[in-house]
Scaffold this motif. Structure first.
Motif, PDB file in Angstrom:
ATOM      1  N   SER A 134       0.825  -1.401  -0.133  1.00 58.83           N
ATOM      2  CA  SER A 134       0.088  -0.051  -0.147  1.00 58.83           C
ATOM      3  C   SER A 134       1.245   1.815  -0.620  1.00 58.83           C
ATOM      4  CB  SER A 134      -0.539   0.005   1.256  1.00 58.83           C
ATOM      5  OG  SER A 134      -0.141   0.222   2.164  1.00 58.83           O
ATOM      6  N   PRO A 135       0.300   2.421  -0.904  1.00 57.45           N
ATOM      7  CA  PRO A 135       0.939   3.335  -0.727  1.00 57.45           C
ATOM      8  C   PRO A 135       1.667   4.457   0.379  1.00 57.45           C
ATOM      9  CG  PRO A 135      -1.450   4.115  -1.424  1.00 57.45           C
ATOM     10  CD  PRO A 135      -0.815   2.614  -1.511  1.00 57.45           C
ATOM     11  N   ILE A 136       2.907   4.954   0.273  1.00 60.07           N
ATOM     12  CA  ILE A 136       3.617   5.389   1.720  1.00 60.07           C
ATOM     13  C   ILE A 136       3.459   7.438   1.028  1.00 60.07           C
ATOM     14  CG2 ILE A 136       6.020   5.484   3.298  1.00 60.07           C
ATOM     15  CD1 ILE A 136       6.026   3.138   2.373  1.00 60.07           C
ATOM     16  N   THR A 137       2.938   8.385   2.030  1.00 63.69           N
ATOM     17  CA  THR A 137       3.663   9.521   1.178  1.00 63.69           C
ATOM     18  C   THR A 137       4.650   9.789   2.587  1.00 63.69           C
ATOM     19  OG1 THR A 137       2.302  10.548   2.902  1.00 63.69           O
ATOM     20  CG2 THR A 137       1.250   9.432  -0.056  1.00 63.69           C
ATOM     21  N   SER A 138       4.646  11.335   2.587  1.00 58.77           N
ATOM     22  CA  SER A 138       5.429  12.057   3.268  1.00 58.77           C
ATOM     23  C   SER A 138       5.182  11.870   5.163  1.00 58.77           C
ATOM     24  CB  SER A 138       5.843  13.260   3.346  1.00 58.77           C
ATOM     25  OG  SER A 138       3.931  14.197   3.496  1.00 58.77           O
ATOM     26  N   ASP A 139       3.768  11.886   4.495  1.00 63.77           N
ATOM     27  CA  ASP A 139       2.777  11.411   6.597  1.00 63.77           C
ATOM     28  C   ASP A 139       2.053   9.978   6.224  1.00 63.77           C
ATOM     29  OD1 ASP A 139       1.185  12.921   4.444  1.00 63.77           O
ATOM     30  OD2 ASP A 139       1.198  14.861   5.432  1.00 63.77           O
ATOM     31  N   TYR A 140       1.264   9.140   5.272  1.00 59.50           N
ATOM     32  CA  TYR A 140       1.254   8.463   5.064  1.00 59.50           C
ATOM     33  C   TYR A 140       1.127   7.130   5.724  1.00 59.50           C
ATOM     34  CZ  TYR A 140      -2.837   4.904   4.123  1.00 59.50           C
ATOM     35  OH  TYR A 140      -3.594   3.881   5.398  1.00 59.50           O
ATOM     36  N   LEU A 141       1.307   5.865   6.102  1.00 63.22           N
ATOM     37  CA  LEU A 141       2.415   4.245   5.957  1.00 63.22           C
ATOM     38  C   LEU A 141       1.390   4.068   6.921  1.00 63.22           C
ATOM     39  CD1 LEU A 141       4.736   2.965   5.683  1.00 63.22           C
ATOM     40  CD2 LEU A 141       5.393   4.027   7.795  1.00 63.22           C
ATOM     41  N   ASP A 142       0.196   2.951   6.283  1.00 60.84           N
ATOM     42  CA  ASP A 142       0.283   1.747   7.416  1.00 60.84           C
ATOM     43  C   ASP A 142       0.191   0.914   8.213  1.00 60.84           C
ATOM     44  OD1 ASP A 142      -2.283   2.173   6.071  1.00 60.84           O
ATOM     45  OD2 ASP A 142      -1.943   0.865   4.565  1.00 60.84           O
ATOM     46  N   PHE A 143       0.375   0.802   9.439  1.00 60.68           N
ATOM     47  CA  PHE A 143       1.687   0.682  10.175  1.00 60.68           C
ATOM     48  C   PHE A 143       1.853  -0.973   9.748  1.00 60.68           C
ATOM     49  CE2 PHE A 143      -1.428  -2.075  12.856  1.00 60.68           C
ATOM     50  CZ  PHE A 143      -2.009  -2.207  12.376  1.00 60.68           C
ATOM     51  N   TRP A 144       1.640  -1.259   9.785  1.00 59.83           N
ATOM     52  CA  TRP A 144       1.899  -3.208   8.868  1.00 59.83           C
ATOM     53  C   TRP A 144       2.776  -3.332   7.810  1.00 59.83           C
ATOM     54  CZ3 TRP A 144       0.662  -3.386   3.836  1.00 59.83           C
ATOM     55  CH2 TRP A 144      -0.255  -3.063   2.929  1.00 59.83           C
TER      56      TRP A 144
END
Ligand code: GTP
Ligand code: MG
Length: 328
Positions: A134-144
Motif C-alpha cells: 500500500s502507498p507511503i507518503t511523507s505523512d501516510y504509512l500503514d503500520f503493518w
C-alpha cells in the motif's frame, strides 16, 4: 489566594511550550505538577495539570496500541523477497503485473492497493518474490508496512517520472520510514540493538519514463540519489527497460546461483542452490544436507575456477553460475 509559583515552575512551563514530542510535553507537565506548591491557591491549577497529564498519557497509550496493531507476515518463497514501495499511483502494481503473472488491480487513482500481495518473478533459472504494497507518503504509512519492509530482503522505491516532483516522492518516503526506524540504503548492515534501526538494501526505480521525454526528471533524480542508490528508469506500460530492471533486482539481492551435478552427469540447471555472494563450497553443501557438508572431502568446480573440473577444498569461494560436483 495567590498561587506564588517558584521560578522553577516557569522554567518547566517554558520546556513544555518548547517541547516537540508528547513524551517531552508529558515530562514537563509532570515537573510542573511536582514543583507546584500544594495549597488552596493552586487547587485549580493542580487539577488542570492532572487533566492535561492524563490526556497525554491516554493519547500515548492509544498510539502504542495502534503501533502494535496486527502485523502481516508474507512467507518467503524463492531466492529472495523484494517489496515495492512508493507514493500512491506511481505504478507499483503495474510493474508487478509486468514482471510476474499476477493480476493486481491497477487504476488511475491513488490508494488502489490496500493489502500486501506476493507474486513470483521468474529470472534465469530462479524465482524472486515481489511484494506489492500500500502507498507511503511523507505523512501516510500503514503500520503493518513497517513489518513487511523490515522482514524483506530488499526494497524497490518507485517514483513517478510523469509527476511534478518525483524527488519529493523519494524524499517523503525516505523520511517517513526513518521515523519508523527503517533506513533505506545501498549497503546492507546489521541492526544495531542500541538504536534498533533496520538498514534495508534499496534501489530506486523511476517509472512512466515515456512521459519524461527529455529525461529531465530522471536526470534530477539520478543526480540527487544516484550515488546513494542503484537507480534505473523504466516504463512498465511500454515495457521499456523491464529486462534491465529484472537484472538489477537480482543484483540488489546480493545472491548467486550455484548449479550442482553428479559425477558423469549433466548439471541440474533447473534448481540451483542460492547462496549469498562470497559463499563457499561448504555452504553450498550445507544447503543440500548437513551430513553431506560434514562428510564432504572435496569438490570439482566448472565455471570461474582456473580450469574446468578443478579440484577445490571446502572453503573455496564460489561465483555466480559455477557448477559444483561434490565428492564425499
Ligand atoms: N503512462 C504510464 N502510466 C503508467 C505506467 N505504469 C503505470 N501507469 C499508470 O499509473 C496508474 C497507477 O498505477 P498503479 O500500478 O495502480 O499504481 P500504484 O503505485 O500501485 O498505486 P497505489 O496502489 O494507489 O499505491 C495506472 O493508471 C497505470 O496504468 C507507465 O509506465 N506509464
Ligand atoms: Mg497498487
Amino acid at each position: 489566594m495567590p498561587a506564588n509559583l517558584p521560578p522553577q515552575y516557569f522554567e518547566a512551563e517554558r520546556r513544555f511550550r518548547e517541547a516537540k514530542t508528547d513524551e517531552e510535553k508529558l515530562g514537563a507537565l509532570k515537573q510542573m505538577l511536582a514543583i507546584m506548591p500544594k495549597h488552596k491557591g493552586t487547587d485549580k491549577l493542580q487539577a488542570d495539570l492532572r487533566r492535561r497529564i492524563s490526556k497525554l498519557k491516554k493519547a500515548a497509550e492509544q498510539r502504542k496500541k495502534q503501533k502494535k496493531g496486527f502485523s502481516i507476515v508474507i512467507e518467503k518463497e524463492g531466492a529472495g523477497q523484494v517489496v515495492l514501495i512508493g507514493y500512491p499511483n506511481v505504478g507499483k502494481s503495474r510493474i508487478i503485473k509486468s514482471l510476474t503473472n499476477a493480476t493486481p488491480e491497477v487504476a488511475p487513482y491513488p490508494f488502489t492497493t490496500r493489502q500486501p500481495a506476493a507474486a513470483m518473478m521468474p529470472f534465469d533459472h530462479i524465482q524472486i518474490q515481489l511484494v506489492d504494497s500500500s502507498p507511503i507518503t511523507s505523512d501516510y504509512l500503514d503500520f503493518w508496512m513497517i513489518g513487511i519492509i523490515r522482514n524483506s530482503d530488499a526494497v524497490i522505491l518507485v517514483a513517478d517520472l510523469s509527476s511534478d516532483n518525483p524527488v519529493k516522492q523519494v524524499d517523503g518516503v525516505l523520511k517517513n520510514l526513518l521515523e519508523s526506524k527503517i533506513n533505506l540504503t545501498r549497503e546492507e548492515k546489521e541492526t544495531d540493538p542500541r538504536d534498533g534501526i533496520a538498514h534495508k538494501k534499496t534501489m530506486i526505480v523511476g517509472n512512466k519514463a515515456e512521459q519524461d521525454r527529455s529525461g529531465e526528471k530522471f536526470g534530477i533524480l539520478k543526480k540527487l540519489y544516484g550515488k546513494a542508490f542503484p537507480i534505473i528508469c523504466v516504463s512498465a506500460e511500454n515495457d521499456d527497460n523491464m529486462d534491465s530492471l529484472k537484472k538489477e533486482i537480482y543484483k540488489l539481492l546480493g545472491i548467486m546461483r550455484v548449479y550442482t551435478k553428479e559425477p558423469g552427469e549433466n548439471p541440474d540447471f533447473d534448481d540451483p542452490v542460492i547462496l549469498k555472494i562470497g559463499g563457499t563450497v561448504k555452504e553450498a553443501a550445507l544447503e543440500i544436507h548437513k551430513d553431506f557438508a560434514y562428510n564432504l572431502k572435496y569438490a570439482r568446480v566448472w565455471g570461474h575456477a582456473k580450469f574446468d573440473g578443478q579440484k577445490v577444498e571446502k572453503d573455496h569461494i564460489l561465483q555466480d553460475e559455477d557448477v559444483v560436483e561434490f565428492h564425499i
